[in-house]
Write a protein that holds these residues in place. Structure first.
Motif, PDB file in Angstrom:
ATOM      1  N   ALA A  26       0.783  -0.910  -0.022  1.00 33.88           N
ATOM      2  CA  ALA A  26       0.259   0.409   0.035  1.00 33.88           C
ATOM      3  C   ALA A  26       1.022   1.851   0.230  1.00 33.88           C
ATOM      4  CB  ALA A  26      -1.120  -0.138   1.231  1.00 33.88           C
ATOM      5  N   THR A  36      -3.160   3.998   3.072  1.00 35.42           N
ATOM      6  CA  THR A  36      -2.983   2.550   3.607  1.00 35.42           C
ATOM      7  C   THR A  36      -3.482   2.286   4.426  1.00 35.42           C
ATOM      8  OG1 THR A  36      -1.100   3.098   5.291  1.00 35.42           O
ATOM      9  CG2 THR A  36       0.184   3.371   3.099  1.00 35.42           C
ATOM     10  N   PHE A  37      -3.606   0.830   4.829  1.00 34.08           N
ATOM     11  CA  PHE A  37      -3.899  -0.280   5.166  1.00 34.08           C
ATOM     12  C   PHE A  37      -3.983   0.526   7.243  1.00 34.08           C
ATOM     13  CE2 PHE A  37      -4.517  -2.070   1.871  1.00 34.08           C
ATOM     14  CZ  PHE A  37      -5.626  -2.497   1.688  1.00 34.08           C
ATOM     15  N   ARG A  38      -2.575   0.091   7.318  1.00 36.30           N
ATOM     16  CA  ARG A  38      -2.485  -0.199   8.409  1.00 36.30           C
ATOM     17  C   ARG A  38      -1.844   1.240   9.174  1.00 36.30           C
ATOM     18  NH1 ARG A  38      -2.035  -4.287   6.477  1.00 36.30           N
ATOM     19  NH2 ARG A  38      -3.350  -6.384   7.185  1.00 36.30           N
ATOM     20  N   GLY A  39      -1.873   2.171   8.293  1.00 41.87           N
ATOM     21  CA  GLY A  39      -0.954   3.640   8.463  1.00 41.87           C
ATOM     22  C   GLY A  39      -2.437   4.794   9.210  1.00 41.87           C
ATOM     23  N   HIS A 121      -3.457 -10.329  -4.643  1.00 41.78           N
ATOM     24  CA  HIS A 121      -4.345 -10.098  -3.869  1.00 41.78           C
ATOM     25  C   HIS A 121      -5.549  -9.557  -5.083  1.00 41.78           C
ATOM     26  CE1 HIS A 121      -1.859  -9.629  -0.022  1.00 41.78           C
ATOM     27  NE2 HIS A 121      -1.923 -10.931  -0.557  1.00 41.78           N
ATOM     28  N   PHE A 166      -9.005 -12.016   3.572  1.00 45.32           N
ATOM     29  CA  PHE A 166      -8.410 -12.818   4.990  1.00 45.32           C
ATOM     30  C   PHE A 166      -8.917 -14.025   5.356  1.00 45.32           C
ATOM     31  CE2 PHE A 166      -7.019  -8.185   5.892  1.00 45.32           C
ATOM     32  CZ  PHE A 166      -5.625  -8.533   6.601  1.00 45.32           C
ATOM     33  N   GLY A 192       7.321  -0.044   0.365  1.00 44.88           N
ATOM     34  CA  GLY A 192       5.599   0.020   0.927  1.00 44.88           C
ATOM     35  C   GLY A 192       4.957  -0.844   1.300  1.00 44.88           C
ATOM     36  N   THR A 193       5.445  -1.758   1.137  1.00 44.34           N
ATOM     37  CA  THR A 193       4.595  -3.302   2.728  1.00 44.34           C
ATOM     38  C   THR A 193       4.915  -3.082   4.256  1.00 44.34           C
ATOM     39  OG1 THR A 193       4.210  -5.174   2.860  1.00 44.34           O
ATOM     40  CG2 THR A 193       5.471  -4.916   1.079  1.00 44.34           C
ATOM     41  N   VAL A 197       1.494  -9.314   6.391  1.00 43.33           N
ATOM     42  CA  VAL A 197       0.575 -10.618   5.914  1.00 43.33           C
ATOM     43  C   VAL A 197       1.025 -11.329   4.517  1.00 43.33           C
ATOM     44  CG1 VAL A 197      -1.398 -10.282   3.920  1.00 43.33           C
ATOM     45  CG2 VAL A 197      -1.151  -8.415   5.321  1.00 43.33           C
ATOM     46  N   ALA A 222      10.418  -1.893   7.967  1.00 42.95           N
ATOM     47  CA  ALA A 222       9.227  -3.463   7.941  1.00 42.95           C
ATOM     48  C   ALA A 222       9.634  -4.138   7.733  1.00 42.95           C
ATOM     49  CB  ALA A 222       7.936  -2.832   7.392  1.00 42.95           C
ATOM     50  N   MET A 234      12.998   5.846   3.029  1.00 42.84           N
ATOM     51  CA  MET A 234      12.189   7.191   1.692  1.00 42.84           C
ATOM     52  C   MET A 234      11.102   6.492   1.409  1.00 42.84           C
ATOM     53  SD  MET A 234      15.711   7.728  -0.291  1.00 42.84           S
ATOM     54  CE  MET A 234      15.392   9.305  -1.242  1.00 42.84           C
TER      55      MET A 234
HETATM   56  N1  APR Z   1       6.528   4.877   0.613  1.00 32.16           N
HETATM   57  C1  APR Z   1       6.509   3.577   1.345  1.00 32.16           C
HETATM   58  N2  APR Z   1       6.070   3.009   2.061  1.00 32.16           N
HETATM   59  C2  APR Z   1       5.239   3.987   2.667  1.00 32.16           C
HETATM   60  C3  APR Z   1       4.979   5.210   2.749  1.00 32.16           C
HETATM   61  C4  APR Z   1       5.759   5.018   1.210  1.00 32.16           C
HETATM   62  N3  APR Z   1       5.603   7.138   0.698  1.00 32.16           N
HETATM   63  N4  APR Z   1       4.122   5.403   2.987  1.00 32.16           N
HETATM   64  C5  APR Z   1       3.861   4.872   4.169  1.00 32.16           C
HETATM   65  N5  APR Z   1       4.848   3.340   3.613  1.00 32.16           N
HETATM   66  C6  APR Z   1       4.420   1.961   4.321  1.00 32.16           C
HETATM   67  C7  APR Z   1       4.253   2.321   5.848  1.00 32.16           C
HETATM   68  O1  APR Z   1       5.606   2.662   6.110  1.00 32.16           O
HETATM   69  C8  APR Z   1       3.962   0.083   6.155  1.00 32.16           C
HETATM   70  O2  APR Z   1       5.551  -0.050   5.949  1.00 32.16           O
HETATM   71  O3  APR Z   1       4.056   1.696   3.627  1.00 32.16           O
HETATM   72  C9  APR Z   1       3.166   0.326   4.513  1.00 32.16           C
HETATM   73  C10 APR Z   1       1.779  -0.469   4.205  1.00 32.16           C
HETATM   74  O4  APR Z   1       1.780  -1.640   4.937  1.00 32.16           O
HETATM   75  P1  APR Z   1       0.111  -1.428   4.733  1.00 32.16           P
HETATM   76  O5  APR Z   1      -0.754  -0.761   5.165  1.00 32.16           O
HETATM   77  O6  APR Z   1      -0.025  -3.073   6.523  1.00 32.16           O
HETATM   78  O7  APR Z   1      -0.150  -2.533   3.918  1.00 32.16           O
HETATM   79  P2  APR Z   1       0.113  -3.544   3.271  1.00 32.16           P
HETATM   80  O8  APR Z   1       2.018  -4.109   3.722  1.00 32.16           O
HETATM   81  O9  APR Z   1      -0.217  -3.570   1.178  1.00 32.16           O
HETATM   82  O10 APR Z   1      -0.739  -4.819   3.371  1.00 32.16           O
HETATM   83  C11 APR Z   1      -0.816  -6.063   2.945  1.00 32.16           C
HETATM   84  O11 APR Z   1      -2.606  -6.424   4.002  1.00 32.16           O
HETATM   85  O12 APR Z   1      -4.578  -5.952   4.527  1.00 32.16           O
HETATM   86  C12 APR Z   1      -4.429  -6.371   3.261  1.00 32.16           C
HETATM   87  O13 APR Z   1      -4.469  -7.102   1.634  1.00 32.16           O
HETATM   88  C13 APR Z   1      -4.615  -6.203   2.146  1.00 32.16           C
HETATM   89  O14 APR Z   1      -2.558  -6.095   0.303  1.00 32.16           O
HETATM   90  C14 APR Z   1      -3.169  -5.789   1.733  1.00 32.16           C
HETATM   91  C15 APR Z   1      -2.042  -6.513   2.614  1.00 32.16           C
END
Ligand code: APR
Length: 253
Positions: A26, A36-39, A121, A166, A192-193, A197, A222, A234
Motif C-alpha cells: 500500500a 494505507t491499511f495500517r497507517g 490480492h 483474510f 511500501g509494505t 501479511v 518493516a 524514504m
Molecule cells: N512510501 C513507501 N512506503 C510507505 C509510504 C511511502 N510513501 N507511506 C507508508 N509506507 C509504508 C508504511 O510504513 C507501511 O510499512 O507502507 C506500508 C503499508 O503497510 P500496510 O498498510 O500494512 O499495507 P500492505 O503491507 O500493503 O498490506 C498488505 O494487507 O490489508 C491487507 O490485502 C491487504 O494487500 C494488503 C495487505
C-alpha cells in the motif's frame, strides 16, 4: 550506510541485474493519495481492514463491506499513478526480465503501463458472483459510486469484489509465478509494505535465501533485518525516482 551511499549501491546492483523483481504494498500508492491499511487514515469509520476484508464479514453484512469497498473505489478513482509507478513502468518496458508483484488491488501499476504485473490480492475493479455463475463470472466494473449496494449478478446472487480476503487462498498460479520470480531475482525490491501479511511477506526471505540483493524501500523499516541487505528509509516515489536518476547518469557516462 548513509542514504546517498545506499542509493548508489542499489543503483549499481540494478544496472548489473538481469532479473529485477519488485514487491509492492500500500505504501507504493501513498504518494498517489491512496490511504494505507495500517497507517493513519487506514480506518474506515471504526473498522480495520481485518474486520471487513473477510468472508465472514461479507456473509454477515454484504452492504457494509461493499460501502467500504465503494469508498475505496471512489478514492482510488480520484488518484493517479505517482512518479514511483512511472519509474517501474519504464523499467518494465526496458527490461524483459523485470517483474512487479503487487499486493495492491488499486490497479495503479497497470494504469502506469507496467508490464508483467502479478496481482497477488486481485483487483478492486473486478466483481464476481458469489455463486461463481458464468453470467457474473468475473467482470470489470469501473463505475463509481456503485448503486445499489450490494451489487447483484444477473442470477440474483450478490457480487463480491474479486479480491483475496483474510482467510482465503491466493490464486495458486499467481503465487507460484511470484515464488518463481523471487527465487530467480538478482535484485529484489520490497516497496511500501508492512510485511505483515503472508504469503506475500514470505517472498522477501525467499528471495534473500536464493541470493538476491534485497532492498527495502519504506520510511519505516518493516521487513525482518535478516532478510534485508539495504534499507532505503524514504518514500517509494522519492527512492525510485532517485534510483532512476542514478541509473540514467551511469548510462550516460
Ligand atoms: N512510501 C513507501 N512506503 C510507505 C509510504 C511511502 N510513501 N507511506 C507508508 N509506507 C509504508 C508504511 O510504513 C507501511 O510499512 O507502507 C506500508 C503499508 O503497510 P500496510 O498498510 O500494512 O499495507 P500492505 O503491507 O500493503 O498490506 C498488505 O494487507 O490489508 C491487507 O490485502 C491487504 O494487500 C494488503 C495487505
Amino acid at each position: 550506510m548513509k542514504g546517498d551511499e545506499a542509493l548508489r549501491r542499489v543503483a549499481t546492483a540494478l544496472a548489473d541485474a538481469r532479473a529485477i523483481v519488485v514487491l509492492t504494498g500500500a505504501g507504493m500508492s501513498a504518494a498517489s493519495g491512496v490511504p494505507t491499511f495500517r497507517g493513519a487514515g487506514g480506518l474506515w469509520r471504526t473498522f480495520r481492514a481485518e474486520d471487513l476484508a473477510t468472508p465472514a464479514a461479507f456473509a454477515r453484512d454484504p452492504a457494509l463491506v461493499w460501502e467500504w469497498y465503494d469508498w475505496r473505489r471512489q478514492q482510488i478513482a480520484a488518484c493517479a499513478p505517482n512518479a514511483g509507478h512511472e519509474v517501474l513502468a519504464r523499467w518494465s518496458a526496458a527490461r524483459d526480465a523485470m517483474r512487479v508483484i503487487t499486493q495492491n488491488v488499486d490497479g495503479l501499476h497497470e494504469r502506469a503501463g507496467t508490464r508483467h504485473v502479478r496481482r497477488l490480492h486481485g483487483s478492486i475493479w473486478r466483481l464476481r458472483c458469489v455463486r461463481g455463475c458464468p453470467a457474473g463470472g468475473s467482470r470489470e466494473e469501473l463505475e463509481v459510486p456503485l448503486a445499489p449496494l450490494p451489487p447483484r449478478c444477473e442470477c440474483g446472487a450478490v457480487l463480491r469484489p474479486d479480491v483475496v480476503w483474510f482467510g482465503e487462498s491466493l490464486d495458486p498460479a499467481v503465487l507460484d509465478a511470484a515464488v518463481h520470480d523471487a527465487q530467480r531475482a538478482d535484485v529484489f525490491l520490497t516497496v511500501g509494505t508492512s510485511s505483515q501479511v503472508y504469503p506475500a511477506a514470505g517472498l522477501v526471505p525467499l528471495a534473500h535465501a536464493a541470493g538476491a540483493l534485497v532492498v527495502e524501500i519504506n520510511p519505516e523499516p518493516a521487513a525482518s533485518a535478516d532478510a534485508v541487505d539495504v534499507r532505503l528509509t524514504m518514500g517509494a516515489d522519492q527512492a525510485l525516482v532517485a534510483l532512476d536518476d542514478l541509473l540514467r547518469q551511469n548510462h550516460a557516462r
